[in-house]
Scaffold this motif. Sequence first.
Motif, short mmCIF file in Angstrom:
data_model
loop_
_atom_site.label_atom_id
_atom_site.label_comp_id
_atom_site.label_asym_id
_atom_site.label_seq_id
_atom_site.Cartn_x
_atom_site.Cartn_y
_atom_site.Cartn_z
N TRP A 204 0.84 -1.20 0.00
CA TRP A 204 0.00 0.00 0.00
C TRP A 204 0.87 1.24 0.00
CZ3 TRP A 204 -1.19 3.23 4.58
CH2 TRP A 204 -2.10 4.26 4.27
N ASP A 205 0.57 2.17 -0.91
CA ASP A 205 1.33 3.42 -1.04
C ASP A 205 0.33 4.57 -1.12
OD1 ASP A 205 3.18 5.37 -1.39
OD2 ASP A 205 3.75 4.80 -3.43
N PRO A 206 0.26 5.43 -0.10
CA PRO A 206 -0.71 6.55 -0.16
C PRO A 206 -0.46 7.48 -1.34
CG PRO A 206 0.15 6.26 2.07
CD PRO A 206 0.98 5.40 1.18
N LYS A 207 0.79 7.57 -1.82
CA LYS A 207 1.10 8.45 -2.94
C LYS A 207 0.78 7.80 -4.29
CE LYS A 207 4.78 10.83 -0.43
NZ LYS A 207 6.22 11.21 -0.43
N GLY A 208 0.62 6.48 -4.33
CA GLY A 208 0.27 5.80 -5.56
C GLY A 208 1.41 5.56 -6.52
N LYS A 209 2.65 5.65 -6.07
CA LYS A 209 3.80 5.45 -6.96
C LYS A 209 4.24 3.98 -7.00
CE LYS A 209 5.63 10.13 -6.39
NZ LYS A 209 6.80 10.95 -5.97
N GLN A 210 4.32 3.34 -5.84
CA GLN A 210 4.80 1.97 -5.75
C GLN A 210 3.68 0.96 -5.52
OE1 GLN A 210 7.93 1.26 -6.38
NE2 GLN A 210 8.61 3.38 -6.47
N GLY A 211 2.45 1.43 -5.44
CA GLY A 211 1.34 0.52 -5.18
C GLY A 211 0.02 1.26 -5.17
N PRO A 212 -1.08 0.54 -4.94
CA PRO A 212 -2.40 1.18 -4.93
C PRO A 212 -2.58 2.11 -3.73
CG PRO A 212 -2.57 -1.12 -4.30
CD PRO A 212 -1.16 -0.92 -4.75
N THR A 213 -3.44 3.09 -3.90
CA THR A 213 -3.71 4.05 -2.83
C THR A 213 -4.80 3.57 -1.87
OG1 THR A 213 -5.29 5.18 -4.28
CG2 THR A 213 -3.03 5.98 -4.28
N THR A 214 -5.56 2.54 -2.26
CA THR A 214 -6.63 2.03 -1.41
C THR A 214 -6.06 1.01 -0.43
OG1 THR A 214 -8.17 2.28 -3.25
CG2 THR A 214 -8.89 0.94 -1.38
N PRO A 215 -6.22 1.20 0.87
CA PRO A 215 -5.67 0.21 1.81
C PRO A 215 -6.48 -1.08 1.79
CG PRO A 215 -6.88 1.91 2.99
CD PRO A 215 -6.84 2.35 1.56
N LEU A 216 -5.88 -2.14 2.27
CA LEU A 216 -6.58 -3.41 2.36
C LEU A 216 -7.74 -3.32 3.34
CD1 LEU A 216 -3.57 -5.90 2.40
CD2 LEU A 216 -5.25 -5.64 0.59
N PRO A 217 -8.86 -3.96 3.07
CA PRO A 217 -10.02 -3.82 3.96
C PRO A 217 -9.85 -4.49 5.31
CG PRO A 217 -10.48 -5.42 2.24
CD PRO A 217 -9.17 -4.79 1.89
N ASP A 218 -8.91 -5.42 5.47
CA ASP A 218 -8.76 -6.11 6.75
C ASP A 218 -7.73 -5.43 7.65
OD1 ASP A 218 -6.63 -6.67 5.17
OD2 ASP A 218 -6.51 -8.80 5.70
N ILE A 219 -7.24 -4.27 7.24
CA ILE A 219 -6.29 -3.53 8.08
C ILE A 219 -7.08 -2.65 9.04
CG2 ILE A 219 -4.50 -1.76 8.09
CD1 ILE A 219 -3.45 -2.86 5.52
N VAL A 220 -6.83 -2.80 10.33
CA VAL A 220 -7.51 -2.02 11.37
C VAL A 220 -6.53 -1.00 11.91
CG1 VAL A 220 -8.71 -2.09 13.58
CG2 VAL A 220 -8.98 -3.98 11.95
N ILE A 221 -6.91 0.26 11.83
CA ILE A 221 -6.08 1.35 12.34
C ILE A 221 -6.69 1.84 13.65
CG2 ILE A 221 -5.15 3.64 11.87
CD1 ILE A 221 -5.32 3.02 8.92
N ILE A 222 -5.93 1.79 14.73
CA ILE A 222 -6.38 2.23 16.06
C ILE A 222 -5.85 3.65 16.29
CG2 ILE A 222 -6.34 1.78 18.53
CD1 ILE A 222 -5.92 -1.17 17.87
N HIS A 223 -6.76 4.58 16.38
CA HIS A 223 -6.38 5.97 16.59
C HIS A 223 -6.18 6.23 18.09
CE1 HIS A 223 -7.23 7.06 12.42
NE2 HIS A 223 -8.31 6.29 12.53
N LEU A 224 -5.32 7.16 18.39
CA LEU A 224 -5.10 7.55 19.77
C LEU A 224 -6.33 8.28 20.31
CD1 LEU A 224 -1.42 8.81 19.59
CD2 LEU A 224 -2.24 6.62 20.48
N PRO A 225 -6.66 8.10 21.58
CA PRO A 225 -7.84 8.80 22.13
C PRO A 225 -7.63 10.31 22.17
CG PRO A 225 -6.60 7.73 23.88
CD PRO A 225 -5.99 7.27 22.60
N LYS A 226 -8.74 11.02 22.06
CA LYS A 226 -8.66 12.47 22.09
C LYS A 226 -8.30 12.95 23.49
CE LYS A 226 -12.06 13.14 18.44
NZ LYS A 226 -13.36 13.78 18.06
N ARG A 227 -7.59 14.04 23.56
CA ARG A 227 -7.19 14.59 24.85
C ARG A 227 -8.41 15.14 25.57
NH1 ARG A 227 -2.09 18.45 24.46
NH2 ARG A 227 -2.41 18.23 26.71
N MET A 228 -8.64 14.63 26.79
CA MET A 228 -9.79 15.06 27.57
C MET A 228 -9.44 16.33 28.35
SD MET A 228 -11.11 11.38 29.00
CE MET A 228 -12.45 12.17 29.85
N LYS A 229 -10.42 17.21 28.42
CA LYS A 229 -10.22 18.44 29.18
C LYS A 229 -10.39 18.15 30.67
CE LYS A 229 -11.79 21.56 25.55
NZ LYS A 229 -12.75 22.66 25.19
#
Length: 250
Positions: A204-229
């Motif tokens: 996977w290449d977000p720029k589309g030079k070395q591969g497709p720009t669409t990520p694989l559907p089975d890849i799970v990205i865990i985002h960091l929690p938002k900073r609580m006030k």
Amino acid sequence: MFVGPVFLSILATPLNPIIFPSFPGLHPNLENMAAAQISKKRKFVADGVFFAELNEVLTRELAEDGYSGVEVRVTPMRTEIIIRATRTQNVLEAIQFPENSVELYAEKVNNRGLCAIAQAESLRYKLLGGLAVRRACYGVLRFIMESGAKGCELRAQRAKSMKFKDGYMISSGHPVNEYIDSAVRHVLSGQGVLGIKVKIMLDWDPKGKQGPTTPLPDIVIIHLPKRMKLPKLMCPSQLILRFRWWLKAR
């Protein structure tokens, strides 16, 4: 626009440049044919047959120049043929169309290690040169993985089928159409015909030079929690008042 599929059978010898008749040029009254209404089915079938024959001719004639595919773009004004190859110096010299018939372009492949057609041709020439099958396959496999591929698979089949794999490879679902690049070649050796198949899984290449720009559907990205006030600190008098209110509420 009707594209004639049969004119590619008229070719020159391999030592001379390939000179095509006037493109798309099957019939002398081509302008009248273009003006006539043809069914969509016949048009798509004719375009597909033309592309298949053009690809077959270029595969045979430009194998030594690292031929890696062709793209045909038909516009109302002109027809463009884009030939992809690893060495583009001799591509335009080897193929000649009549003037004002088509626009011919040669596009250089950025990373030939990620091109299945180029690696299949490389493996084919190694086997024709007399190199051992295992040594040739492992050399191509290592070169593909070092070029940034996520996975690779080589198959060589005659009386005994041999398979060489490395990395990660998918074989089902819609991502196969975007991530997998495959090619099949035939080695005409003295012992018989050896079929080889090369499959390369791009990364996977977000720029589309070395591969497709669409990520694989089975890849799970865990985002960091938002900073609580954090709540504001209260003075001791406010704490006493809050505590008294809490006692009354009980």
